[in-house]
Motif scaffolding. Structure first.
Motif, PDB file in Angstrom:
ATOM      1  N   GLU D  74      46.841 -28.452  38.014  1.00 29.78           N
ATOM      2  CA  GLU D  74      46.479 -27.686  37.671  1.00 29.78           C
ATOM      3  C   GLU D  74      46.803 -26.240  36.827  1.00 29.78           C
ATOM      4  OE1 GLU D  74      44.125 -29.752  34.484  1.00 29.78           O
ATOM      5  OE2 GLU D  74      45.370 -31.572  36.073  1.00 29.78           O
ATOM      6  N   ILE D  75      46.369 -25.773  37.816  1.00 29.21           N
ATOM      7  CA  ILE D  75      46.615 -24.424  37.847  1.00 29.21           C
ATOM      8  C   ILE D  75      48.625 -23.811  37.578  1.00 29.21           C
ATOM      9  CG2 ILE D  75      47.490 -22.147  39.568  1.00 29.21           C
ATOM     10  CD1 ILE D  75      44.638 -22.148  40.180  1.00 29.21           C
ATOM     11  N   ASP D  76      49.996 -25.241  37.800  1.00 30.47           N
ATOM     12  CA  ASP D  76      50.842 -25.622  37.528  1.00 30.47           C
ATOM     13  C   ASP D  76      51.031 -25.233  36.843  1.00 30.47           C
ATOM     14  OD1 ASP D  76      51.749 -24.894  40.540  1.00 30.47           O
ATOM     15  OD2 ASP D  76      52.199 -26.667  41.036  1.00 30.47           O
ATOM     16  N   ALA D  77      50.401 -26.389  36.124  1.00 25.40           N
ATOM     17  CA  ALA D  77      50.781 -26.920  33.975  1.00 25.40           C
ATOM     18  C   ALA D  77      50.607 -25.194  33.644  1.00 25.40           C
ATOM     19  CB  ALA D  77      50.376 -27.912  33.972  1.00 25.40           C
ATOM     20  N   VAL D  78      49.398 -24.772  33.937  1.00 28.25           N
ATOM     21  CA  VAL D  78      49.031 -23.735  33.347  1.00 28.25           C
ATOM     22  C   VAL D  78      50.234 -22.599  33.383  1.00 28.25           C
ATOM     23  CG1 VAL D  78      47.137 -21.898  33.293  1.00 28.25           C
ATOM     24  CG2 VAL D  78      46.502 -24.475  32.708  1.00 28.25           C
ATOM     25  N   LEU D  92      49.632 -16.582  26.118  1.00 29.21           N
ATOM     26  CA  LEU D  92      48.250 -16.906  26.732  1.00 29.21           C
ATOM     27  C   LEU D  92      47.877 -17.475  25.821  1.00 29.21           C
ATOM     28  CD1 LEU D  92      45.950 -15.107  27.954  1.00 29.21           C
ATOM     29  CD2 LEU D  92      45.345 -14.159  25.721  1.00 29.21           C
ATOM     30  N   THR D  93      47.980 -17.737  24.566  1.00 28.99           N
ATOM     31  CA  THR D  93      47.359 -19.119  23.949  1.00 28.99           C
ATOM     32  C   THR D  93      48.282 -20.219  24.378  1.00 28.99           C
ATOM     33  OG1 THR D  93      48.162 -17.722  21.624  1.00 28.99           O
ATOM     34  CG2 THR D  93      47.452 -20.070  21.015  1.00 28.99           C
ATOM     35  N   GLY D  94      49.624 -20.476  25.003  1.00 29.66           N
ATOM     36  CA  GLY D  94      50.109 -21.930  25.617  1.00 29.66           C
ATOM     37  C   GLY D  94      48.675 -21.967  26.247  1.00 29.66           C
ATOM     38  N   THR D 136      46.017 -16.356  37.379  1.00 30.13           N
ATOM     39  CA  THR D 136      46.527 -17.100  36.281  1.00 30.13           C
ATOM     40  C   THR D 136      46.980 -16.379  34.845  1.00 30.13           C
ATOM     41  OG1 THR D 136      46.066 -19.269  37.332  1.00 30.13           O
ATOM     42  CG2 THR D 136      47.469 -19.595  35.200  1.00 30.13           C
ATOM     43  N   PHE D 137      45.380 -16.325  34.775  1.00 28.29           N
ATOM     44  CA  PHE D 137      45.296 -15.564  32.853  1.00 28.29           C
ATOM     45  C   PHE D 137      45.398 -14.480  33.154  1.00 28.29           C
ATOM     46  CE2 PHE D 137      43.215 -19.543  32.202  1.00 28.29           C
ATOM     47  CZ  PHE D 137      43.481 -19.723  31.538  1.00 28.29           C
ATOM     48  N   ALA D 138      45.244 -13.873  34.032  1.00 26.27           N
ATOM     49  CA  ALA D 138      44.677 -11.856  34.600  1.00 26.27           C
ATOM     50  C   ALA D 138      46.074 -11.504  34.738  1.00 26.27           C
ATOM     51  CB  ALA D 138      44.557 -12.142  35.873  1.00 26.27           C
ATOM     52  N   THR D 139      47.273 -12.419  35.031  1.00 30.30           N
ATOM     53  CA  THR D 139      48.132 -12.204  34.472  1.00 30.30           C
ATOM     54  C   THR D 139      49.177 -11.177  33.270  1.00 30.30           C
ATOM     55  OG1 THR D 139      49.098 -13.594  36.302  1.00 30.30           O
ATOM     56  CG2 THR D 139      51.121 -11.903  35.644  1.00 30.30           C
ATOM     57  N   LEU D 140      48.694 -12.311  32.607  1.00 36.12           N
ATOM     58  CA  LEU D 140      48.863 -12.244  31.393  1.00 36.12           C
ATOM     59  C   LEU D 140      48.036 -10.971  30.682  1.00 36.12           C
ATOM     60  CD1 LEU D 140      49.523 -16.056  30.113  1.00 36.12           C
ATOM     61  CD2 LEU D 140      51.145 -14.256  30.219  1.00 36.12           C
ATOM     62  N   LEU D 141      47.358 -11.253  31.180  1.00 32.75           N
ATOM     63  CA  LEU D 141      46.033  -9.986  30.095  1.00 32.75           C
ATOM     64  C   LEU D 141      46.570  -8.853  30.851  1.00 32.75           C
ATOM     65  CD1 LEU D 141      41.810 -10.987  31.092  1.00 32.75           C
ATOM     66  CD2 LEU D 141      43.944 -11.874  28.730  1.00 32.75           C
ATOM     67  N   LEU D 157      38.321  -9.135  35.855  1.00 31.54           N
ATOM     68  CA  LEU D 157      36.989  -9.551  35.055  1.00 31.54           C
ATOM     69  C   LEU D 157      36.983 -10.514  34.061  1.00 31.54           C
ATOM     70  CD1 LEU D 157      34.478  -8.285  36.738  1.00 31.54           C
ATOM     71  CD2 LEU D 157      34.209  -6.936  34.573  1.00 31.54           C
ATOM     72  N   SER D 158      37.954 -10.133  33.329  1.00 35.87           N
ATOM     73  CA  SER D 158      38.321 -11.304  32.196  1.00 35.87           C
ATOM     74  C   SER D 158      38.798 -11.968  31.701  1.00 35.87           C
ATOM     75  CB  SER D 158      39.090 -10.223  30.722  1.00 35.87           C
ATOM     76  OG  SER D 158      38.364  -9.379  29.970  1.00 35.87           O
ATOM     77  N   ALA D 159      39.553 -12.519  32.916  1.00 32.54           N
ATOM     78  CA  ALA D 159      40.073 -13.463  33.126  1.00 32.54           C
ATOM     79  C   ALA D 159      39.013 -14.562  33.773  1.00 32.54           C
ATOM     80  CB  ALA D 159      41.205 -13.583  34.009  1.00 32.54           C
TER      81      ALA D 159
END
Lengths: 218, 218, 218, 218
Positions: D74-78, D92-94, D136-141, D157-159
């Motif tokens: 799953e993480i790979d896909a994200v 991020l949206t993606g 995964t999200f933190a990097t983008l944030l 935290l936000s991630a």
DNA sequence: AATGAATGAGCATTCATTCAT
DNA sequence: TATGAATGAATGCTCATTCAT
């Protein structure tokens, strides 16, 4: 005064005892012997579980009493029927019909009394009451034998056979839906469902043929 | 190398299964169906409780197997008897006699199979086997009805009645010592003890009279 | 005389019930839901296993009660907070803060309630309580939406998202030591440890931004 | 020669290991973590139960590995989604959309990974992977924060909050039928059922609002 | 005498783990 | 090395029976 109180107390005790038995009987009818727990009986009798033990020292004891109550009830009805009717044949027919009709009307109780699993400690009682039932018919068989209208036969044995034949037929009939779905019971499938009256007639006829001379039955 | 189910293993499996069944059967004879607990069976079979479940997926399953084990022999014998003899009457007489004789020879087991209390989950099985027995006789009854030598009757019902009549008689006979001591069973007392052969004859005669036309029986 | 449920008895019943719940709760905190066995609860409550069933008809029932016990306090506090404050924004801020602050204060329990594994039979309950929590916020969201100060959004969904966002953050925060040692969680490492107040503020801000129009937040 | 054989053996070992993991994953999807028994995994992998222990020393070990496999997938896909798209916002949206869409498409797995009860011995793993997701999200944030298009916020935290918000919403949505019937979930009732696309959009929008500056979102 | 809370042995069933083959 | 039969501890739950109040 003290005597009075005692009498009143005794009456009350008898009442409660009767109530317990009645509720236990009802419980068996509704849920089978499996549902007959001390807690359930107590609740329905509106007394505490512990109180049940004031009247019956054991669960087995209670069961025996219920058994007796329920059986005597049935036997009384059959005995009564065996006393009506002019001829012995009529009397036998009447008592057999009564037995079958009552059992068919309340198959749960009949089933419980005859075939349902109960603790082994009850078996003796069950057997004793099977004998009582047999006795009921044995008296009539004896009479008919003396009158030469029934076959010569060991009446007690025949009486037992009558009870067994009727009981088995009723058990089988009450559970026919199970059997109908079973691949081996093809004979059951090949026959349309009989009405209770027909059922009753067939059972009684079977029994009469077994004990009453053909020429008497016409 | 990949493990292959060897002859040795298969034999062992069969042996254990047989051991479980044997011990279960023995347990029933000794303590009744009530004493048939998985733990007891396992202990007597000298295996762990969990192991029982490798051979039987359920307690009910195990019971069914015990039932089958005990019943099949009996039914086979009766079926065999029903295939010997030239006329349908002879065949019926033969199978009834076989049923009664065998049951009388091992009354404890017969009793357990026919009348002893079992868990409600087994009732279906018991009823199925009752039906199996009934079927055995029903086939013959049907044949005799077609040949106009048996009375016109719902054969399945009559078959059940035959089984019931015989089973009850046997149960009563096997437990006569209990009844003899009971005040109400005076009829039982009034008769001398019958030999097994006499007993068997009487039961069979009762059954025959119930289904076979009198003129055929002579 | 007839036994009456005295004050004393009732008190005792309540006490035992409370004791069971307390021990169960403690057990969850110490060993997780997995350690919550009837036997363990009974032992810690110094009663027999059967006694547990006098107070809770099921294990699931007990679990539900523990759930309720632990959750109701929390939800009550949040609901109370949602009723204080003049504006809807203040109310939302207040309840979010209350939720976060309380959860952060007792992270072990919060964790157990929100994220810890429970038997599947409890999932419904957990979901119900998740829903209850969501409901708490949904009411406010609905109000704010009507007042055009919150974004137009499916309020129930957003409410769930709020709960999830807060719960996850708290769980992650309470277990940061694990993450810090993990090679992949470099981002966690790159940040200094936040005080509880800062943590709380950030979480609440995140939530507010997600639902409240920017111009309202200034 | 010896080397070759070893290589082949190793390959084979890896294959079997992979097969076990695949089947375990499938089992979870079909039956939840509860259905993940060693026996079931072994049967589906067409190996003996004992053999499973050649590849995983524990059930917990196996679970961890399954977890890793499933999560990494799953993480790979994200992560992949987070690398496509021109702007950070698009990325991020993606990735949010990918997360939500995949989870919604296979709610059983998502549910199992995020919220389903597993043994406590797995919790550490679960938490580790929660962190991985957050990463995964933190990097983008972080990227968006640097570009001043995301709010200033503790990205890790936000991630976590993003992951929590999405997971919770999905869990609630996947089990809505339960909640709909529940009296307390009146808010759920007041809304018509959303399509998966709408659901996904709402979740993603919620998340974007929480982290992306309003003017960037337009 | 009546109460009903408490007891605890007992039961069927599951499943991770081991080990002889 | 792979096998799968065997293990047995553990679990949730029931219910006849006891006994302090």
């Amino acid at each position: 005064m003290a005597y009075r109180a005692t009498r009143r107390t005794e009456t009350r005790k008898a009442e409660i005892r009767a109530r317990i038995l009645r509720q236990a009987r009802q419980l068996i009818i509704e849920t089978g012997f499996r549902g007959l727990t001390i807690a359930a009986v107590a609740a329905r009798s509106e007394i505490a579980t512990g109180t049940v033990y004031r009247y019956f020292s054991n669960k087995a004891d209670l069961c025996v009493a219920v058994f007796e109550l329920a059986t005597e009830h049935e036997i009384d009805a059959v005995v009564l029927a065996s006393q009506q009717g002019d001829s012995t044949l009529e009397q036998l027919t009447g008592s057999l019909t009564t037995f079958a009709r009552r059992a068919l009307r309340n198959p749960t109780l009949a089933y419980a009394l005859i075939a349902e699993p109960v603790g082994p400690e009850l078996e003796e009682t069950r057997l004793r009451y099977r004998s009582l039932w047999a006795d009921t018919f044995a008296t009539l068989l004896e009479k008919g034998k003396d009158q030469r209208i029934f076959y010569s036969q060991p009446t007690y044995l025949s009486a037992a056979a009558l009870v067994g034949a009727m009981a088995e037929t009723i058990v089988i009939s009450s559970t026919q839906q199970i059997n109908r779905n079973h691949p081996n019971s093809n004979h059951a499938n090949s026959q349309r469902k009989l009405s209770q009256t027909e059922l009753c007639n067939h059972i009684v006829n079977f029994c009469l043929r077994a004990v009453v001379k053909t020429e008497v039955l016409i």
